[in-house]
Design an enzyme around this catalytic site. Sequence first.
Site, mmCIF file in Angstrom:
data_model
loop_
_atom_site.group_PDB
_atom_site.id
_atom_site.type_symbol
_atom_site.label_atom_id
_atom_site.label_comp_id
_atom_site.label_asym_id
_atom_site.label_seq_id
_atom_site.Cartn_x
_atom_site.Cartn_y
_atom_site.Cartn_z
ATOM 1 N N GLY B 31 -2.486 -18.677 24.701
ATOM 2 C CA GLY B 31 -3.913 -18.309 24.318
ATOM 3 C C GLY B 31 -4.687 -18.227 25.577
ATOM 4 N N CYS B 243 4.445 8.016 1.632
ATOM 5 C CA CYS B 243 5.722 6.955 1.432
ATOM 6 C C CYS B 243 5.336 6.197 0.231
ATOM 7 C CB CYS B 243 6.095 6.402 2.597
ATOM 8 S SG CYS B 243 4.963 4.790 3.087
ATOM 9 N N CYS B 265 -0.021 5.247 5.668
ATOM 10 C CA CYS B 265 0.161 4.190 6.642
ATOM 11 C C CYS B 265 -0.514 4.751 8.005
ATOM 12 C CB CYS B 265 1.594 4.387 6.799
ATOM 13 S SG CYS B 265 2.379 3.651 5.255
HETATM 14 ZN ZN LIG Z 1 3.293 5.415 4.361
#
Ligand SMILES: [Zn+2]
Lengths: 272, 292
Positions: B31, B243, B265
């Site tokens: 970090g 999907c 998506c």
């Molecule tokens: Zn999808």
Amino acid sequence: MLDRVSVSHDDKVAATDQPLLIADGLSKRYGRIDACRGVSFELYPGEVLAIVGESGSGKSTLLQMLSAQLAPSAGRVSYRMRDGVLRDLAALGEAERRLLLRTDWGFVHQDPAQGLRMAVSAGANVGERLMAIGWNHYGRIRDTASDWLQRVEIDTSRIDDAPRTYSGGMRQRLQIARNLVTGPRLVFMDEPTGGLDVSVQARLLDLVRSLVTELGLAAIVVTHDLAVARLLSHRILVMKSGRVIETGLTDQVLDDPREPYTQLLVSSILPA
Amino acid sequence: MIEASYNFAYLDEQTKRMIRRAILKAIAIPGYQVPFASREMPMPYGWGTGGVQVTASILGPDDTLKVIDQGSDDTTNAISIRKFFAKTAGVATTTSTPAASVIQTRHRIPETTLHEGQVLVYQVPIPEPLRFLEPRETETRRMHALAEYGLMHVKLYEDIAKFGHIATSYAYPVKVAGRYVMDPSPTPKFDNPKMNDCAALQLFGAGREKRIYAIPPYTQVVSLDFEDHPFTRYRQNAPCALCGAEDSYLDEIVTDDRGGRMFVCSDTDYCEGRRAQGHTGTESAPMEAADA
Ligand SMILES: [Zn+2]
Ligand SMILES: Nc1ncnc2c1ncn2[C@@H]1O[C@H](COP(=O)(O)OP(=O)(O)OP(=O)(O)O)[C@@H](O)[C@H]1O
Ligand SMILES: [Mg+2]
């Protein structure tokens, strides 16, 4: 972490017989200029000390050394921590020093832009110190901020407004709330009323005076305005060319100055 | 095939060694932002030159590279970075998340869980999470050194005061391994939990700002929040129209000029993978028919 700052007021008035802060031979040199020369004094809990003197006499330089923001060329500052132990400020680590500055101390600047985040809301300005010491509950932070706005006479409906939108007097009051929220024992102020209208100054001074009394705060106030010194402080240091030339109870020094320089100061600013 | 005029992966060996040293240091201090001497790359800064330099320094001839931009393998930016390394390093490229050994990304973490041995390289525009409230670099450095992170909560406080909830939805600050507060680059906060305890090594490169930072595999990454306003993941409340996925981060796509829109998506590889397995959404049938 929190218990370090949640000290009740009873604890604060306890050890008044021992100094809270000791300045010992403080000097600061800038090249050939002696901005501050051999300043020594003791400050007791709950005591308000005014530092007065003409422009360039070394007031701000002294205040910066006292508040560990400027390293002295010679001399030292000791501070009694909450555990009662007197510590040399120069020996504190940076993390300790910064923690002290935002918990047990406050610093009110003449220019509010130096002491506030002008672009974030008043609530966050007050809440920042709490978040910095680990407060993690939004509702409690906001309630505490709101309480403090009330105490410094800022309408709580302005809690989400940025100080940019505040008047000069409100900004100074917000600075005070931001500093006092962690229950400090010592507050430094550099010309807190500088640049404000006379009536606004009076209101601010009243507020500072009642908070200081109510909370039993110790304070070191730099001002070139003797009326401010008279209203707020118990004791006074008169500076000239980096030296303290006269010191004593405020009323005594202002009513019956011994040094010709102080007499001049008093007569020019408080014409009889 | 590697073109003769380039060193492997474009950068010279000395520069790559310098960057690898910065990367090793970054891995050793999770970090923490490590400064490095960022080089000019043959592309503008907005194209992720920090990520490109990190990728160039860690690529070997046997690596398989995937490049995504906002979850997609097919944007101009993703395609040109992929081509750049295919040309200068001759490495294999892929769009498949599991098949890649190195994934360079802008703004997303793949939906498919990453596995050991993979490296995820983030392109970072502004690495300093405290910058928004504290523009002074000397001061932010000191804050990191002393772990003074109250200011980060000031920002979250402001969100709640203004919007009633933490409205920060990208570049949502995290604390890494209980120590450094880090900006995860402008990924949606939906992806934040994926950074925690991740099997892959995560590297962050900021070209213009000359900083590299890292999250080693299996490191604790916690999103900052308040007790009474806990961190929440956010995604559009809809299944993917192509999907049917209910667990993926969605992009809104305008389908016509009459206000028609659908959610799909953002991770194109994930979506295609699901469709290949026979998952369908409300809009998938006609699209597949058109493709066939
Ligand atoms: Zn999808
Ligand atoms: N950073 C610096 N570098 C060089 N000289 C400085 C510096 N700060 C202060 N001085 C000098 O030290 C002397 C004391 O300055 P200081 O600011 O402490 O005065 P002051 O009493 O606060 O004055 P004022 O009432 O105008 O604020 C002045 O001669 C000033 O010019
Ligand atoms: Mg001054």
